[in-house]
Scaffold this active site. Structure first.
Site, PDB file in Angstrom:
ATOM      1  N   CYS A 117      50.573  -3.954  94.486  1.00 16.79           N
ATOM      2  CA  CYS A 117      49.794  -2.857  95.085  1.00 16.79           C
ATOM      3  C   CYS A 117      49.440  -1.778  94.063  1.00 16.79           C
ATOM      4  O   CYS A 117      48.638  -0.895  94.350  1.00 16.79           O
ATOM      5  CB  CYS A 117      50.587  -2.238  96.228  1.00 16.79           C
ATOM      6  SG  CYS A 117      51.208  -3.450  97.376  1.00 16.79           S
ATOM      7  N   HIS A 257      48.886   4.969  97.747  1.00 24.47           N
ATOM      8  CA  HIS A 257      48.926   3.610  98.301  1.00 24.47           C
ATOM      9  C   HIS A 257      49.285   3.699  99.779  1.00 24.47           C
ATOM     10  O   HIS A 257      50.232   4.393 100.157  1.00 24.47           O
ATOM     11  CB  HIS A 257      49.964   2.805  97.521  1.00 24.47           C
ATOM     12  CG  HIS A 257      50.255   1.457  98.106  1.00 24.47           C
ATOM     13  ND1 HIS A 257      49.275   0.658  98.643  1.00 24.47           N
ATOM     14  CD2 HIS A 257      51.423   0.768  98.233  1.00 24.47           C
ATOM     15  CE1 HIS A 257      49.829  -0.464  99.083  1.00 24.47           C
ATOM     16  NE2 HIS A 257      51.126  -0.421  98.848  1.00 24.47           N
ATOM     17  N   ASN A 287      48.802  -2.227 105.126  1.00 22.06           N
ATOM     18  CA  ASN A 287      48.973  -2.294 103.672  1.00 22.06           C
ATOM     19  C   ASN A 287      48.099  -3.426 103.127  1.00 22.06           C
ATOM     20  O   ASN A 287      48.390  -4.589 103.360  1.00 22.06           O
ATOM     21  CB  ASN A 287      50.461  -2.529 103.372  1.00 22.06           C
ATOM     22  CG  ASN A 287      50.748  -2.644 101.884  1.00 22.06           C
ATOM     23  OD1 ASN A 287      49.829  -2.751 101.061  1.00 22.06           O
ATOM     24  ND2 ASN A 287      52.021  -2.628 101.539  1.00 22.06           N
TER      25      ASN A 287
END
Ligand code: UT7
Length: 332
Positions: A117, A257, A287
């Protein structure tokens, strides 16, 4: 590192998500979970899931095209295309090669980057360095993942968290004092085992056993990643800000994030910044791995949250375990 030479910044942004929406109510029918648990523990309400014939390069190409259009750059003028992903279309060739072909970026060097990520911010740093050095002039950076393909849809501890998407940015030279002011990247390889896709590589090639053992799916110790995230997010942003002589209160927009609203809140608390400076879209997409930061940046910009001259901070964390932050002064 602080930036010295030619300044590099973002010329245009793009994003793409699949059409299909999977809500918490849908998940309640699939595994032993509740909308209440998912909402209070993560902040996620729904996520997008790729169609059967939709792969990472499809979303990456769509996001890339939009970023090129916004930047006013022709695909054949790109010098480099980087695709940050942990879900490439296949092991090789690189997804960036497929995107290059689909965009018609025939003059570009291309490669994939694997930093979970944190991938987009890692790639943004590398892209900016190539522009700052004068080696390249126009670089397309894409963060794209289709985590739904490597999600165990019977594992409630992971399947409620993830979604699919892509975000992209065209990086080029900007006026001095604008663009990327500083970055801070890193990893703790020793903690990498907390978030893995165990099989399908050279250590454990695909076999009947690996399939039966569900080793082609995400394996995650969520609470360990949680602790890591809360710790590093504040630290890395502080380090990056310090490199360009700024403090948390100088930030106008914080784009973290989008993994979990509780992690975002904890990072804000550690940095002492108010929630009105933070952009959040985790409720809508979950996510999305490498796509998360550029998708949030795209939406923050489209919603008018970012003005010319604003100090924008990006921060990611993820598989590796890696982290990456970047401080930008917005504008060309
Ligand atoms: O991009 C990087 C990728 N990873 C992450 O960002 C993940 C970071 N970690 C997290 O976001 C959180 O750790 C989670 C959201 C994954 C989990 O939240 P938590 O507050 O750390 O919960 P937990 O893992 O400690 O589990 C608490 C309880 C457990 O039950 P018991 O053992 O207390 O009875 C789980 O079995 O919640 C249970 N649980 C669920 N219950 C309902 C776990 N998943 C679910 C679920 N629905 N989907």
């Amino acid at each position: 590192m602080t930036r010295q030479v030619r300044a590099a910044g973002i010329w245009g942004l793009g994003m793409a998500v699949p059409e299909r929406i999977l809500t918490n109510a849908d998940l309640e029918r699939m595994v032993d979970t509740t909308d209440e648990w998912i909402t209070t523990r993560t902040g996620i309400k729904e996520r997008r899931i790729a169609a059967e014939d939709e792969a990472t390069s499809d979303l990456a190409t769509r996001a890339g095209k939009l970023a090129l259009r916004e930047a006013g750059v022709a695909a054949e003028d790109l010098d480099l295309v980087i695709v940050a992903t942990v879900t490439p279309d296949m092991n090789f060739p690189a997804t960036a090669c497929i995107v290059q072909m689909r965009l018609g970026a025939t003059n570009a060097a291309v490669f994939d980057l694997s930093a979970g990520c944190s991938g987009f911010v890692y790639a943004l740093d590398i892209a900016a360095r190539t522009v700052e050095s004068g080696a390249y002039h126009r670089v397309l950076v894409i963060g794209a993942d289709v985590l739904s393909r490597i999600t165990d849809w019977t594992d409630r501890s992971t399947c409620v968290l993830f979604g699919d998407g892509a975000g992209a940015a065209v990086v080029g030279p900007v006026e001095h004092g604008r663009g990327l002011l500083a970055t801070d990247l890193g990893a703790v390889g020793a903690e990498g085992h907390f978030l893995t896709l165990p099989a399908g590589g050279s250590r454990k090639p695909a076999s009947l056993e690996t399939v039966e053992g569900k080793e082609h799916y995400i394996h995650m110790q969520g609470n360990e990643v949680y602790k890591f995230a809360v710790r590093v997010m504040g630290e890395t942003v502080q380090r990056a800000l310090k490199k360009c002589d700024l403090a948390p209160e100088d930030m106008d927009v914080f784009v973290p994030h989008q993994a979990n609203i509780r992690i975002i809140d904890a990072a804000c608390k550690r940095l002492g910044i108010s929630r009105d400076k933070v952009f959040v879209n985790v409720h809508a997409y979950g996510n999305t791995s490498a796509a998360s930061v550029p998708m949030a940046l795209y939406e923050a910009f489209r919603e008018g949250r970012i003005d010319d001259g604003d100090i924008v901070a990006l921060v990611g964390f993820g598989a590796g375990l890696t982290w990456a932050s970047a401080i930008l002064r917005w504008g060309r």
